[in-house]
Write a protein that holds these residues in place. Structure first.
Motif, PDB file in Angstrom:
ATOM      1  N   VAL A  41       0.823  -1.215   0.000  1.00 40.48           N
ATOM      2  CA  VAL A  41       0.000   0.000   0.000  1.00 40.48           C
ATOM      3  C   VAL A  41       0.858   1.268   0.000  1.00 40.48           C
ATOM      4  O   VAL A  41       0.513   2.252  -0.651  1.00 40.48           O
ATOM      5  CB  VAL A  41      -0.976   0.000   1.206  1.00 40.48           C
ATOM      6  N   HIS A  42       2.010   1.234   0.706  1.00 37.09           N
ATOM      7  CA  HIS A  42       2.884   2.418   0.736  1.00 37.09           C
ATOM      8  C   HIS A  42       3.400   2.758  -0.670  1.00 37.09           C
ATOM      9  O   HIS A  42       3.419   3.927  -1.054  1.00 37.09           O
ATOM     10  CB  HIS A  42       4.066   2.206   1.688  1.00 37.09           C
ATOM     11  N   SER A  43       3.808   1.745  -1.414  1.00 36.53           N
ATOM     12  CA  SER A  43       4.287   1.976  -2.786  1.00 36.53           C
ATOM     13  C   SER A  43       3.183   2.557  -3.644  1.00 36.53           C
ATOM     14  O   SER A  43       3.395   3.494  -4.419  1.00 36.53           O
ATOM     15  CB  SER A  43       4.767   0.663  -3.419  1.00 36.53           C
ATOM     16  N   PHE A  44       1.976   1.997  -3.498  1.00 37.89           N
ATOM     17  CA  PHE A  44       0.843   2.480  -4.280  1.00 37.89           C
ATOM     18  C   PHE A  44       0.484   3.911  -3.884  1.00 37.89           C
ATOM     19  O   PHE A  44       0.161   4.736  -4.734  1.00 37.89           O
ATOM     20  CB  PHE A  44      -0.367   1.562  -4.091  1.00 37.89           C
ATOM     21  N   ALA A  45       0.565   4.211  -2.586  1.00 38.91           N
ATOM     22  CA  ALA A  45       0.255   5.561  -2.102  1.00 38.91           C
ATOM     23  C   ALA A  45       1.260   6.581  -2.633  1.00 38.91           C
ATOM     24  O   ALA A  45       0.882   7.697  -3.014  1.00 38.91           O
ATOM     25  CB  ALA A  45       0.223   5.582  -0.582  1.00 38.91           C
ATOM     26  N   VAL A  46       2.537   6.202  -2.669  1.00 39.70           N
ATOM     27  CA  VAL A  46       3.565   7.105  -3.210  1.00 39.70           C
ATOM     28  C   VAL A  46       3.317   7.322  -4.705  1.00 39.70           C
ATOM     29  O   VAL A  46       3.357   8.460  -5.196  1.00 39.70           O
ATOM     30  CB  VAL A  46       4.997   6.563  -2.945  1.00 39.70           C
ATOM     31  N   ALA A  47       3.019   6.231  -5.424  1.00 38.87           N
ATOM     32  CA  ALA A  47       2.698   6.360  -6.850  1.00 38.87           C
ATOM     33  C   ALA A  47       1.452   7.238  -7.016  1.00 38.87           C
ATOM     34  O   ALA A  47       1.404   8.095  -7.902  1.00 38.87           O
ATOM     35  CB  ALA A  47       2.464   4.979  -7.459  1.00 38.87           C
ATOM     36  N   GLY A  48       0.480   7.037  -6.126  1.00 37.23           N
ATOM     37  CA  GLY A  48      -0.733   7.848  -6.148  1.00 37.23           C
ATOM     38  C   GLY A  48      -0.467   9.321  -5.912  1.00 37.23           C
ATOM     39  O   GLY A  48      -1.115  10.181  -6.509  1.00 37.23           O
ATOM     40  N   SER A  49       0.505   9.603  -5.053  1.00 33.80           N
ATOM     41  CA  SER A  49       0.838  11.008  -4.791  1.00 33.80           C
ATOM     42  C   SER A  49       1.362  11.684  -6.056  1.00 33.80           C
ATOM     43  O   SER A  49       1.091  12.856  -6.294  1.00 33.80           O
ATOM     44  CB  SER A  49       1.848  11.128  -3.645  1.00 33.80           C
ATOM     45  N   PHE A  50       2.083  10.917  -6.898  1.00 32.59           N
ATOM     46  CA  PHE A  50       2.558  11.471  -8.173  1.00 32.59           C
ATOM     47  C   PHE A  50       1.386  11.741  -9.122  1.00 32.59           C
ATOM     48  O   PHE A  50       1.347  12.774  -9.798  1.00 32.59           O
ATOM     49  CB  PHE A  50       3.575  10.535  -8.848  1.00 32.59           C
ATOM     50  N   VAL A  51       0.427  10.811  -9.168  1.00 31.43           N
ATOM     51  CA  VAL A  51      -0.758  11.003 -10.016  1.00 31.43           C
ATOM     52  C   VAL A  51      -1.518  12.249  -9.569  1.00 31.43           C
ATOM     53  O   VAL A  51      -1.884  13.096 -10.388  1.00 31.43           O
ATOM     54  CB  VAL A  51      -1.679   9.752  -9.973  1.00 31.43           C
ATOM     55  N   LEU A  52      -1.726  12.380  -8.254  1.00 32.59           N
ATOM     56  CA  LEU A  52      -2.419  13.556  -7.718  1.00 32.59           C
ATOM     57  C   LEU A  52      -1.644  14.840  -8.018  1.00 32.59           C
ATOM     58  O   LEU A  52      -2.236  15.875  -8.337  1.00 32.59           O
ATOM     59  CB  LEU A  52      -2.626  13.427  -6.206  1.00 32.59           C
TER      60      LEU A  52
ATOM     61  N   LEU B 148       0.625  13.208   1.207  1.00 29.08           N
ATOM     62  CA  LEU B 148       0.522  11.772   0.947  1.00 29.08           C
ATOM     63  C   LEU B 148       1.897  11.171   0.672  1.00 29.08           C
ATOM     64  O   LEU B 148       2.243  10.109   1.185  1.00 29.08           O
ATOM     65  CB  LEU B 148      -0.410  11.547  -0.251  1.00 29.08           C
ATOM     66  N   PHE B 149       2.709  11.883  -0.108  1.00 30.49           N
ATOM     67  CA  PHE B 149       4.065  11.428  -0.416  1.00 30.49           C
ATOM     68  C   PHE B 149       4.899  11.370   0.870  1.00 30.49           C
ATOM     69  O   PHE B 149       5.541  10.354   1.168  1.00 30.49           O
ATOM     70  CB  PHE B 149       4.721  12.353  -1.432  1.00 30.49           C
ATOM     71  N   ALA B 150       4.853  12.450   1.636  1.00 33.32           N
ATOM     72  CA  ALA B 150       5.664  12.530   2.868  1.00 33.32           C
ATOM     73  C   ALA B 150       5.293  11.465   3.885  1.00 33.32           C
ATOM     74  O   ALA B 150       6.158  10.877   4.530  1.00 33.32           O
ATOM     75  CB  ALA B 150       5.515  13.929   3.477  1.00 33.32           C
ATOM     76  N   SER B 151       3.989  11.168   4.021  1.00 35.81           N
ATOM     77  CA  SER B 151       3.572  10.209   5.033  1.00 35.81           C
ATOM     78  C   SER B 151       3.775   8.753   4.613  1.00 35.81           C
ATOM     79  O   SER B 151       3.779   7.863   5.455  1.00 35.81           O
ATOM     80  CB  SER B 151       2.107  10.441   5.424  1.00 35.81           C
ATOM     81  N   ASN B 152       3.959   8.485   3.331  1.00 31.23           N
ATOM     82  CA  ASN B 152       4.116   7.107   2.878  1.00 31.23           C
ATOM     83  C   ASN B 152       5.517   6.740   2.407  1.00 31.23           C
ATOM     84  O   ASN B 152       5.855   5.579   2.327  1.00 31.23           O
ATOM     85  CB  ASN B 152       3.112   6.788   1.762  1.00 31.23           C
TER      86      ASN B 152
END
Length: 193
Positions: free
Chosen positions: A70-81, A183-187
């Protein structure tokens, strides 16, 4: 009780509202209405809600199946956002969706306009930080807003005008950019544990 938290629900609702950006898509909705004549607001709203809730539950299992945490996906998600926010703030198009739709309900309204890649990524990212019940309530609240906006898109466009819509879009873009950074910082720490 049951993990319900008003503050969490409010935060998640605002995040999803910024990502879905239904107010910013009013020009697209108006254009679709002109092309196909009628927009099925109910069908689009219900389909988008189902897509989001199903992905909220199945998305994490799907990630486990392909070996992504989930952390990897969240970091990837932060880039999308981050890139979605840049689109909103700078008025540029980074993501190009396929045009040409025969009906304006499930495609392209429910998916990818309402429940698109950014929304899916955000849902899984939010799941790593918030209680699932609060996310579901926020999804329902957003779908109610989406339905109301779809039903009255022509009136809203006349009321706000092009400049008003632009200001709202840019404001939510800045909010989304801040969310992406948080999101990036927290994950990102979770990647190295």
């Amino acid at each position: 009780m049951f993990g319900l938290e008003i503050k969490e629900i409010a935060t998640i609702t605002m995040v999803l509202f910024a990502v879905i950006d239904i107010v910013g898509t009013i020009p697209i909705v108006v254009d679709l209405r002109a092309k196909v004549g009628h927009i099925e607001s109910e069908k689009a709203s219900i389909a988008a809600a189902i897509i989001m809730v199903v992905f909220l539950f199945v998305g994490e299992e799907l990630l486990k199946l392909i070996g992504i945490d989930v952390h990897s996906f969240a970091v990837a998600g932060s880039f999308v956002l981050f890139f979605l926010a840049l689109e909103m703030i700078l008025g540029i198009r980074i993501y190009k969706e396929e045009e040409e739709a025969s009906s304006a309900s499930i495609i392209p309204l429910a998916f990818p306009l309402i429940a698109g890649a950014g929304t899916m990524t955000t849902l899984l990212s939010l799941r790593s930080q918030f209680a699932t019940i609060n996310i579901i309530i926020a999804i329902v609240l957003n779908i109610i807003v989406v339905y109301a906006v779809l039903k009255s898109s022509a009136k809203i466009e006349k009321l706000l005008g092009k400049n008003g819509l632009g200001v709202i879009r840019k404001t939510f873009g800045v909010v989304l950019l801040a969310i992406a950074v948080k999101l990036f910082a927290s994950n990102v720490k979770g990647l190295f544990v």
